[in-house]
Motif scaffolding. Structure first.
Motif, PDB file in Angstrom:
ATOM      1  N   ALA A  12       0.830  -1.203   0.000  1.00  0.00           N
ATOM      2  CA  ALA A  12       0.000   0.000   0.000  1.00  0.00           C
ATOM      3  C   ALA A  12       0.867   1.257   0.000  1.00  0.00           C
ATOM      4  CB  ALA A  12      -0.934  -0.006   1.204  1.00  0.00           C
ATOM      5  N   ALA A  13       1.989   1.197   0.738  1.00  0.00           N
ATOM      6  CA  ALA A  13       2.896   2.341   0.781  1.00  0.00           C
ATOM      7  C   ALA A  13       3.560   2.558  -0.577  1.00  0.00           C
ATOM      8  CB  ALA A  13       3.954   2.113   1.851  1.00  0.00           C
ATOM      9  N   GLN A  14       3.815   1.475  -1.277  1.00  0.00           N
ATOM     10  CA  GLN A  14       4.439   1.585  -2.597  1.00  0.00           C
ATOM     11  C   GLN A  14       3.511   2.278  -3.598  1.00  0.00           C
ATOM     12  OE1 GLN A  14       5.447  -2.223  -4.287  1.00  0.00           O
ATOM     13  NE2 GLN A  14       5.923  -1.360  -6.308  1.00  0.00           N
ATOM     14  N   TYR A  15       2.242   1.877  -3.605  1.00  0.00           N
ATOM     15  CA  TYR A  15       1.292   2.412  -4.591  1.00  0.00           C
ATOM     16  C   TYR A  15       0.621   3.704  -4.114  1.00  0.00           C
ATOM     17  CZ  TYR A  15       1.533  -1.834  -7.439  1.00  0.00           C
ATOM     18  OH  TYR A  15       1.953  -2.859  -8.256  1.00  0.00           O
ATOM     19  N   GLU A  16       0.522   3.882  -2.805  1.00  0.00           N
ATOM     20  CA  GLU A  16      -0.254   4.979  -2.214  1.00  0.00           C
ATOM     21  C   GLU A  16      -1.637   5.062  -2.858  1.00  0.00           C
ATOM     22  OE1 GLU A  16       2.198   8.565  -2.260  1.00  0.00           O
ATOM     23  OE2 GLU A  16       2.876   8.039  -0.235  1.00  0.00           O
ATOM     24  N   HIS A  17      -2.214   3.905  -3.033  1.00  0.00           N
ATOM     25  CA  HIS A  17      -3.551   3.803  -3.630  1.00  0.00           C
ATOM     26  C   HIS A  17      -4.112   2.426  -3.249  1.00  0.00           C
ATOM     27  CE1 HIS A  17      -6.802   3.781  -6.571  1.00  0.00           C
ATOM     28  NE2 HIS A  17      -6.572   5.089  -6.774  1.00  0.00           N
ATOM     29  N   ALA A  21      -3.130  -1.225  -4.910  1.00  0.00           N
ATOM     30  CA  ALA A  21      -2.413  -2.144  -4.015  1.00  0.00           C
ATOM     31  C   ALA A  21      -3.180  -3.455  -3.863  1.00  0.00           C
ATOM     32  CB  ALA A  21      -2.190  -1.499  -2.657  1.00  0.00           C
ATOM     33  N   ALA A  22      -4.506  -3.372  -3.707  1.00  0.00           N
ATOM     34  CA  ALA A  22      -5.330  -4.579  -3.556  1.00  0.00           C
ATOM     35  C   ALA A  22      -5.260  -5.431  -4.817  1.00  0.00           C
ATOM     36  CB  ALA A  22      -6.768  -4.194  -3.243  1.00  0.00           C
ATOM     37  N   ASN A  23      -5.300  -4.776  -5.994  1.00  0.00           N
ATOM     38  CA  ASN A  23      -5.191  -5.520  -7.250  1.00  0.00           C
ATOM     39  C   ASN A  23      -3.835  -6.216  -7.350  1.00  0.00           C
ATOM     40  OD1 ASN A  23      -7.750  -4.738  -8.059  1.00  0.00           O
ATOM     41  ND2 ASN A  23      -7.028  -2.956  -9.224  1.00  0.00           N
ATOM     42  N   SER A  24      -2.802  -5.529  -6.934  1.00  0.00           N
ATOM     43  CA  SER A  24      -1.458  -6.122  -6.977  1.00  0.00           C
ATOM     44  C   SER A  24      -1.357  -7.337  -6.061  1.00  0.00           C
ATOM     45  CB  SER A  24      -0.423  -5.075  -6.562  1.00  0.00           C
ATOM     46  OG  SER A  24       0.864  -5.649  -6.447  1.00  0.00           O
ATOM     47  N   LEU A  25      -2.034  -7.278  -4.921  1.00  0.00           N
ATOM     48  CA  LEU A  25      -1.997  -8.377  -3.950  1.00  0.00           C
ATOM     49  C   LEU A  25      -3.032  -9.460  -4.253  1.00  0.00           C
ATOM     50  CD1 LEU A  25      -1.657  -6.179  -0.729  1.00  0.00           C
ATOM     51  CD2 LEU A  25       0.065  -7.781  -1.589  1.00  0.00           C
ATOM     52  N   HIS A  26      -3.894  -9.193  -5.220  1.00  0.00           N
ATOM     53  CA  HIS A  26      -4.953 -10.135  -5.594  1.00  0.00           C
ATOM     54  C   HIS A  26      -5.905 -10.393  -4.418  1.00  0.00           C
ATOM     55  CE1 HIS A  26      -2.772 -10.827  -9.320  1.00  0.00           C
ATOM     56  NE2 HIS A  26      -1.696 -11.131  -8.611  1.00  0.00           N
ATOM     57  N   ILE A  27      -6.241  -9.293  -3.717  1.00  0.00           N
ATOM     58  CA  ILE A  27      -7.215  -9.405  -2.630  1.00  0.00           C
ATOM     59  C   ILE A  27      -8.256  -8.298  -2.831  1.00  0.00           C
ATOM     60  CG2 ILE A  27      -5.569 -10.390  -0.992  1.00  0.00           C
ATOM     61  CD1 ILE A  27      -5.392  -7.609   0.324  1.00  0.00           C
ATOM     62  N   ALA A  28      -9.373  -8.407  -2.140  1.00  0.00           N
ATOM     63  CA  ALA A  28     -10.424  -7.388  -2.237  1.00  0.00           C
ATOM     64  C   ALA A  28      -9.976  -6.119  -1.529  1.00  0.00           C
ATOM     65  CB  ALA A  28     -11.719  -7.912  -1.627  1.00  0.00           C
ATOM     66  N   LEU A  47      -0.962   5.573   9.822  1.00  0.00           N
ATOM     67  CA  LEU A  47       0.121   5.285   8.884  1.00  0.00           C
ATOM     68  C   LEU A  47      -0.093   5.999   7.552  1.00  0.00           C
ATOM     69  CD1 LEU A  47       0.492   1.466   9.634  1.00  0.00           C
ATOM     70  CD2 LEU A  47       1.916   3.334  10.489  1.00  0.00           C
ATOM     71  N   PHE A  48      -1.323   6.311   7.254  1.00  0.00           N
ATOM     72  CA  PHE A  48      -1.639   6.996   6.002  1.00  0.00           C
ATOM     73  C   PHE A  48      -2.548   8.199   6.282  1.00  0.00           C
ATOM     74  CE2 PHE A  48      -0.821   2.600   4.638  1.00  0.00           C
ATOM     75  CZ  PHE A  48       0.068   2.811   3.580  1.00  0.00           C
ATOM     76  N   ASP A  49      -2.375   9.224   5.476  1.00  0.00           N
ATOM     77  CA  ASP A  49      -3.329  10.331   5.431  1.00  0.00           C
ATOM     78  C   ASP A  49      -4.217  10.105   4.215  1.00  0.00           C
ATOM     79  OD1 ASP A  49      -2.253  11.702   7.650  1.00  0.00           O
ATOM     80  OD2 ASP A  49      -0.652  12.541   6.379  1.00  0.00           O
ATOM     81  N   ARG A  50      -5.506  10.068   4.461  1.00  0.00           N
ATOM     82  CA  ARG A  50      -6.436   9.832   3.365  1.00  0.00           C
ATOM     83  C   ARG A  50      -6.675  11.143   2.599  1.00  0.00           C
ATOM     84  NH1 ARG A  50      -5.470   5.981   7.185  1.00  0.00           N
ATOM     85  NH2 ARG A  50      -6.428   3.971   6.561  1.00  0.00           N
ATOM     86  N   ARG A  51      -6.667  11.051   1.312  1.00  0.00           N
ATOM     87  CA  ARG A  51      -6.945  12.193   0.463  1.00  0.00           C
ATOM     88  C   ARG A  51      -7.787  11.740  -0.721  1.00  0.00           C
ATOM     89  NH1 ARG A  51      -3.750  11.554  -3.925  1.00  0.00           N
ATOM     90  NH2 ARG A  51      -1.801  10.372  -3.680  1.00  0.00           N
ATOM     91  N   LYS A  52      -8.329  12.704  -1.421  1.00  0.00           N
ATOM     92  CA  LYS A  52      -9.158  12.380  -2.576  1.00  0.00           C
ATOM     93  C   LYS A  52      -8.295  11.742  -3.660  1.00  0.00           C
ATOM     94  CE  LYS A  52     -12.531  14.338  -5.787  1.00  0.00           C
ATOM     95  NZ  LYS A  52     -13.235  15.573  -6.241  1.00  0.00           N
ATOM     96  N   PRO A  60       4.717   8.825  10.717  1.00  0.00           N
ATOM     97  CA  PRO A  60       4.961   7.485  11.289  1.00  0.00           C
ATOM     98  C   PRO A  60       4.987   6.401  10.204  1.00  0.00           C
ATOM     99  CG  PRO A  60       3.338   8.660  12.589  1.00  0.00           C
ATOM    100  CD  PRO A  60       3.545   9.477  11.359  1.00  0.00           C
ATOM    101  N   GLY A  61       4.148   6.578   9.170  1.00  0.00           N
ATOM    102  CA  GLY A  61       4.137   5.599   8.088  1.00  0.00           C
ATOM    103  C   GLY A  61       5.458   5.560   7.345  1.00  0.00           C
ATOM    104  N   ARG A  62       6.030   6.766   7.063  1.00  0.00           N
ATOM    105  CA  ARG A  62       7.330   6.802   6.377  1.00  0.00           C
ATOM    106  C   ARG A  62       8.421   6.161   7.232  1.00  0.00           C
ATOM    107  NH1 ARG A  62       5.292  11.916   4.904  1.00  0.00           N
ATOM    108  NH2 ARG A  62       6.465  12.934   6.599  1.00  0.00           N
TER     109      ARG A  62
END
Length: 301
Positions: A12-17, A21-28, A47-52, A60-62
């Motif tokens: 998730a940190a790699q894609y920031e999306h 990230a879910a598609n890459s991991l093949h999970i919902a 760990l993440f700040d949500r944005r549009k 802390p996430g970094r």
């Protein structure tokens, strides 16, 4: 905190999306979101700040990403390291060498030339059972176990060329009962065997020097400081350097020993161990034949 949670977080940190990230991991997507949420709850930080349109790493996430990078790399490398270790273990022969160590060492050198990937671990412990092959020696015995090979080896009497005995064709051990003996230390099986030869000849040897080292025994006999027993072929490489030593066949008593090569049945299915076991036996037999040829050429027998 579970390993899977950390793996999901790193993607998730790699894609920031979340969706990517879910598609890459093949999970919902909800499963990934829930995993990150549980991790944040356990750590007590966002760990993440949500944005549009996506997410961005918080401070802390970094920090967590930087801390996890070497850990995750080590985990990624672990299967290969484990496989390499298992392969190395399979390619390692464990030897417990209590006798004929010169012969075994020369055999290892010859075997490594043909099989450079094979490794050896070498111990000398009478109590150890953690071995693939054990090499020891005793006075001659009549029987052997199914997992043993016995190689007979006779002994010569080694005397300095300056000794009056040097020109003898053979000798009765009782003839040298008054001579000083140079012997191996009594922690070696060869010592008790050679002492027994003297007892059978009717005397206790007058020991003028004892050593843990075969080379020391050779050098002291060569220097004329005493006489000693010399195994027929297992010290052959040392004998070749011994220009000042004569080896006399012993007429009486019958001075022989059994070199016993035992393989551990627990590891008998390892083809590397089997191959070296057979190589060692043939190597010893070849050394014996070569020693006999050399002595015949030198006119000693």
């Amino acid at each position: 905190m579970e390993l899977q949670q950390l793996q999901y977080f790193m993607v998730a940190a790699q894609y920031e999306h979340i969706t990517k990230a879910a598609n890459s991991l093949h999970i919902a997507q909800p499963a990934l979101s829930q995993s990150i949420k549980r991790l944040e709850q356990e750590l007590g930080v966002k760990l993440f700040d949500r944005r549009k349109g996506g997410i961005t790493l918080s401070a802390p996430g970094r920090l967590l990403v930087e801390e996890l990078k070497p850990i995750m790399k080590s985990l990624d490398d672990l299967p290969k390291k484990l496989a390499d270790t298992a392969r190395k273990q399979h390619m390692t022969i464990h030897l417990n060498v209590l006798a004929a160590s010169v012969l075994v060492t020369n055999c290892i050198i010859a075997y490594k030339e043909k099989h450079p990937d094979v490794n050896f671990q070498f111990v000398q412990s009478p109590s150890s059972l953690d071995y693939d092959l054990c090499i020891t020696a005793t006075l001659p015995k009549r029987s052997m176990a199914a997992n043993q090979t016995i190689l007979e080896e006779k002994f010569f009497l080694a005397v300095p060329l300056s000794s009056p005995y040097a020109d003898y064709d053979e000798i009765d051990l009782s003839e040298v009962s008054e001579e000083g003996f140079i012997v191996m230390a009594n922690t070696r099986p060869i010592r008790s065997i050679c002492d027994q030869f003297c007892f059978e000849a009717g005397f206790s040897p007058d020991i003028v020097f004892e050593s843990m080292n075969f080379e020391s025994v050779r050098s002291l006999i060569s220097a004329g400081l005493g006489i000693g027993f010399w195994p027929e072929y297992s010290w052959d490489s040392i004998w070749q350097k011994s220009t000042n030593v004569a080896l006399l066949p012993i007429k009486s008593p019958d001075c022989k020993r059994d070199i016993i090569i035992t393989y551990n049945p627990q590891f008998s299915d390892n083809p590397i161990v089997k191959d070296f076991y057979e190589f060692l036996i043939q190597f010893a037999m070849d050394c014996k034949e070569e020693h006999e040829r050399n002595r015949q050429l030198n006119g000693r027998i």
